[in-house]
Design an enzyme around this catalytic site. Structure first.
Site, mmCIF file in Angstrom:
data_model
loop_
_atom_site.group_PDB
_atom_site.id
_atom_site.type_symbol
_atom_site.label_atom_id
_atom_site.label_comp_id
_atom_site.label_asym_id
_atom_site.label_seq_id
_atom_site.Cartn_x
_atom_site.Cartn_y
_atom_site.Cartn_z
ATOM 1 N N CYS B 50 0.831 -1.213 0.000
ATOM 2 C CA CYS B 50 0.000 0.000 0.000
ATOM 3 C C CYS B 50 0.866 1.265 0.000
ATOM 4 O O CYS B 50 0.426 2.324 -0.410
ATOM 5 C CB CYS B 50 -0.945 -0.006 1.193
ATOM 6 N N ASN B 51 2.092 1.151 0.447
ATOM 7 C CA ASN B 51 2.944 2.330 0.536
ATOM 8 C C ASN B 51 4.026 2.412 -0.525
ATOM 9 O O ASN B 51 4.709 3.413 -0.636
ATOM 10 C CB ASN B 51 3.622 2.390 1.909
ATOM 11 N N SER B 107 10.198 2.267 6.152
ATOM 12 C CA SER B 107 8.735 2.255 6.245
ATOM 13 C C SER B 107 8.179 3.580 6.755
ATOM 14 O O SER B 107 8.885 4.339 7.424
ATOM 15 C CB SER B 107 8.282 1.149 7.207
ATOM 16 N N GLN B 114 5.143 -5.742 9.086
ATOM 17 C CA GLN B 114 4.519 -6.358 7.904
ATOM 18 C C GLN B 114 5.428 -6.373 6.691
ATOM 19 O O GLN B 114 5.294 -7.217 5.816
ATOM 20 C CB GLN B 114 3.247 -5.589 7.538
ATOM 21 N N GLN B 118 5.911 -8.760 3.286
ATOM 22 C CA GLN B 118 5.623 -8.247 1.940
ATOM 23 C C GLN B 118 6.799 -8.483 0.989
ATOM 24 O O GLN B 118 6.606 -8.847 -0.173
ATOM 25 C CB GLN B 118 5.268 -6.756 2.028
ATOM 26 N N GLY B 189 -18.544 0.846 16.775
ATOM 27 C CA GLY B 189 -17.928 1.589 15.672
ATOM 28 C C GLY B 189 -16.676 0.894 15.146
ATOM 29 O O GLY B 189 -16.360 -0.236 15.524
ATOM 30 N N GLY B 192 -14.017 -0.058 17.878
ATOM 31 C CA GLY B 192 -14.408 -1.259 18.613
ATOM 32 C C GLY B 192 -14.189 -2.495 17.757
ATOM 33 O O GLY B 192 -13.686 -3.520 18.236
#
Lengths: 276, 440
Positions: B50-51, B107, B114, B118, B189, B192
């Site tokens: 994602c980055n 990162s 993670q 990856q 929400g 939680g």
């Protein structure tokens, strides 16, 4: 044997100091080298300690119990051995620095105050089986209390760190509160059981073996008092569900009470519990 | 070391660009094939998260320019990529970059655990698709090994750096084992939801959900696939049942008051209780933290944990960099030996062929048992003879230029022209044998 005892006596504090330094380095800095060498260093210290106890026992023909300071070396040995077994069994190494530190402290005190090996004279009472059992049970009991105290101290330290939002190295490295509490509690149970055996043997057999035995011996009274503190702490935990933190505090009171009163008794008072 | 790295990350391009050039799992095999089929690269691997999206290639031919990879990426993704959005690195810089990525140094959140997984996924994908040669294979395995070393030898990955993980970490510092603990999540929400998932991920199975609106609470249970329902009205009476309480609602008042907590503590027989309040405004009376054996933490407390963990990780960067430099030096040494591998293979074959020919000539002069002994003896002599020039070639202390020069001498001396061609990697000595542990 005398030469071996002298050599081991000289190098043992160095071995414990090295093991302590390596454990401390691994605890505070997570050095790879320290992490790799801490257990071998501890095993080396333990082997030297074994050799020292063996040489002294062989030289005198019986166990080292002339003075409390000689007992300390045995307590130091059993603490290290117990910790090593716990480390091997559980893989938990976060508490190693504290146990090795305690063993180093006790061993240093022992070497500083014990008479030279060749100056110690044998007492035939020590060859009696009942006395041997009494001493062994007391030794294991006090070692268990010492281990319980280390776990208890670490428990309180972590408890206060979490309460006061100080999430530093101790918070990161120490095992969980419940684990520390359980280890402290289990050690206390072992201590209470073995000290009970030591007291029972002492009260039943020793009056017949020791000619100057009397029930008002200060060491006997203190031992019973210490046992009572630990036993009531455990009882309170199981019967009135006293919170773990208070049980730990009570146990620590018992441990430090033992150290202080035993030191005072040995320096100030005298009784049948001297074997020199 | 002819490696190129071209790509982008959170440091170089905004999310709007990054999201357009990210590679999905199903797309990667075709992309890797295209990179190689197009004749651009002999080896290729793509790290896409994602980055970051990063393409590593060993070019097929020289001269090569990293722009070729940028253009390929633009074509493949049908995106007009500007120079400023991408970085391009070559040789040691490219290798160092991948080592930094795999170590969590590069990162967005330093020490993102993670990232090791990856990079491993990218490595495995490229391997399965046959797009790795000896150079990128070695590069990625060393990168993973570097990440593993950084993880085990430093504190770069230590301590949680997100609020929900801090709550889980805190619970693990109090309870042992955490798995059997009874947990109550107040609020249905996103927070939680995340907290419940994190705890469940740690083995906590006894999770109860409560919320002002029952339908939303039950909806959350459905979404999670675990948990049981408890009406919010029963909270004061049942608070003592739970070891861990996560509060995350939009309520304007305290849902757990000091009196509730005191009453609950009295019924817990001295057992510890963790109450984490991640609501804004707070839903738990902060005075509760003064009650013995109740650990009550709010957002401020958790943020201070995050900050101290981030700070601790940052302080570990120099140690991580040392490990990266160490691994980079080993990788560079390995790369410098690459050109001599055909010479070594040729030398071995030369020795073995001579020995085989001479043995065949004399086979009839000996009995089977004696011949077997002589075969072994000859093999041992040949090994020792070729061992000396091989030793000189593989001397790790020698610089790359001298290694090549020596290789030329050996080729001339033993007339190895045309005999080379074995495509094998340089032998690994103990210092460069850094295959990662793939079971992690």
């Amino acid at each position: 044997m005398l030469a071996l005892a002298r050599i081991c006596e000289a190098i043992l504090p160095l071995a414990y100091s090295s093991a302590f330094a390596i454990y401390a380095l691994a605890f505070f800095r997570k050095e790879e080298g320290a992490a790799r060498w801490r257990r071998p260093a501890l095993v080396v210290a333990l082997l030297i300690h074994t050799a020292l106890i063996y040489a002294q026992t062989m030289y005198h023909g019986h166990c080292l119990v002339y003075t409390p300071f000689e007992m300390l070396t045995l307590i130091s040995f059993t603490i290290t051995l117990t910790y090593l077994i716990v480390e091997l069994a559980s893989g938990e190494r976060g508490t190693g620095m504290f146990f090795v530190g305690l063993a180093l402290l006790l061993q240093t005190i022992s070497i500083m105050f014990s008479p030279a090996v060749e100056d110690q004279s044998a007492n035939p009472v020590l060859l009696n089986d009942a006395v041997g059992l009494h001493i062994s049970a007391a030794l294991i009991g006090y070692t268990a209390f010492a281990i319980s105290a280390v776990y208890g101290g670490l428990y309180l330290m972590l408890y206060h760190q979490i309460k006061s939002n100080r999430f530093g190295t101790f918070y990161q490295r120490l095992p969980s509160l419940q684990l520390l509490e359980r280890m402290s509690e289990k050690s206390s149970i072992v201590g209470v059981a073995f000290l009970a055996v030591a007291i029972a043997i002492g009260l039943i057999y020793l009056p017949g073996v020791l000619p100057n035995f009397h029930y008002y011996d200060p060491k006997l009274i203190v031992t019973i008092a210490v046992w009572a503190i630990y036993a009531s702490a455990l009882l309170a935990k199981y019967v009135i569900k006293l919170e773990g933190r208070k049980v730990v505090i009570l146990s620590l009171v018992g441990f430090f009470g033992t150290i202080i009163s035993m030191t005072l008794i040995n320096f100030v008072l005298s009784g049948f519990h001297r074997f020199q | 070391m002819n490696i190129y790295a071209v790509g982008t990350s959170h440091k170089h391009a905004p999310l709007t660009i990054r999201e357009r050039i990210v590679f999905g799992d199903e797309e990667l095999p075709a992309a890797l094939q295209d990179l190689r089929r197009g004749g651009m690269a002999s080896e290729a691997a793509i790290v896409s998260t994602c980055n970051r999206t990063e393409i590593y290639v060993v070019p097929n031919a020289e001269p090569f320019h990293a722009d070729a990879v940028r253009e390929w990426l633009g074509r493949w993704k049908k995106v007009d990529l500007q120079q400023g959005h991408l970085f391009s690195l070559h040789a040691g810089s490219a290798a160092r970059h991948l080592f930094e990525v795999a170590s969590g140094v590069d990162s967005q959140v330093i020490g993102d655990i993670q990232v090791i997984g990856q990079v491993r996924t990218a490595y495995q994908c490229a391997r399965q698709n046959g797009s790795l040669g000896k150079v990128l294979d070695r590069l990625f395995s060393t990168a993973l090994h570097t990440g593993k070393r950084v993880k085990s030898e430093t504190e770069l990955f230590a301590g949680a750096v997100s609020i929900s993980y801090v709550a889980v970490e805190l619970a693990k510092k109090i309870f042992h084992p955490i798995a059997g603990k009874r947990t109550l999540v107040i609020g249905a929400g996103d927070t939680g939801d995340l907290a419940a998932r994190n705890l469940h991920g740690q083995g906590v199975t006894n999770i109860t959900i409560t919320n002002r609106t029952e339908s939303r609470g039950r909806e959350l249970i459905g979404r999670l696939g675990f948990g049981s329902w408890m009406p919010l009205e029963t909270l004061p009476a049942r608070l003592h049942e739970f070891d861990i309480v996560i509060v995350s609602t939009g309520a304007p008042n305290y849902l757990i008051t000091y009196d509730h907590a005191r009453a609950a503590a009295a019924r817990r027989d001295g057992e510890p209780q963790l109450i984490v309040d991640i609501s804004m405004p707070r839903n738990v009376d902060p005075r509760i933290d003064t009650i013995p054996m109740i650990f009550c933490k709010d957002l401020n407390d958790l943020n201070s944990v995050v900050e101290s963990n981030v700070e601790r990780r940052r302080a570990e960067l120099p140690r991580a960099e040392l490990i990266i430099a160490d691994e980079l030096a080993k990788f560079s040494a390995w790369c410098s030996l690459l050109p001599v591998t055909p010479v070594i293979a040729g030398l071995k074959r030369w020795g073995e062929e001579i020995a085989r020919a001479e043995l065949e000539k004399n086979r009839n002069r000996f009995g089977a048992a004696d011949f077997e002994k002589i075969e072994k003896l000859v093999a041992s002599v040949v090994k020792k003879i070729i061992g000396m020039p091989m030793g000189h070639l593989l001397d790790a202390q020698t610089d790359a230029e001298r290694v090549l020069m020596k290789a030329e001498y050996v080729k001339m001396l033993f007339n190895l022209n045309g005999t080379a061609g074995d495509d094998e990697a340089p032998p690994m000595n103990s210092s460069t044998n850094n295959e990662p542990d793939r079971t992690e």
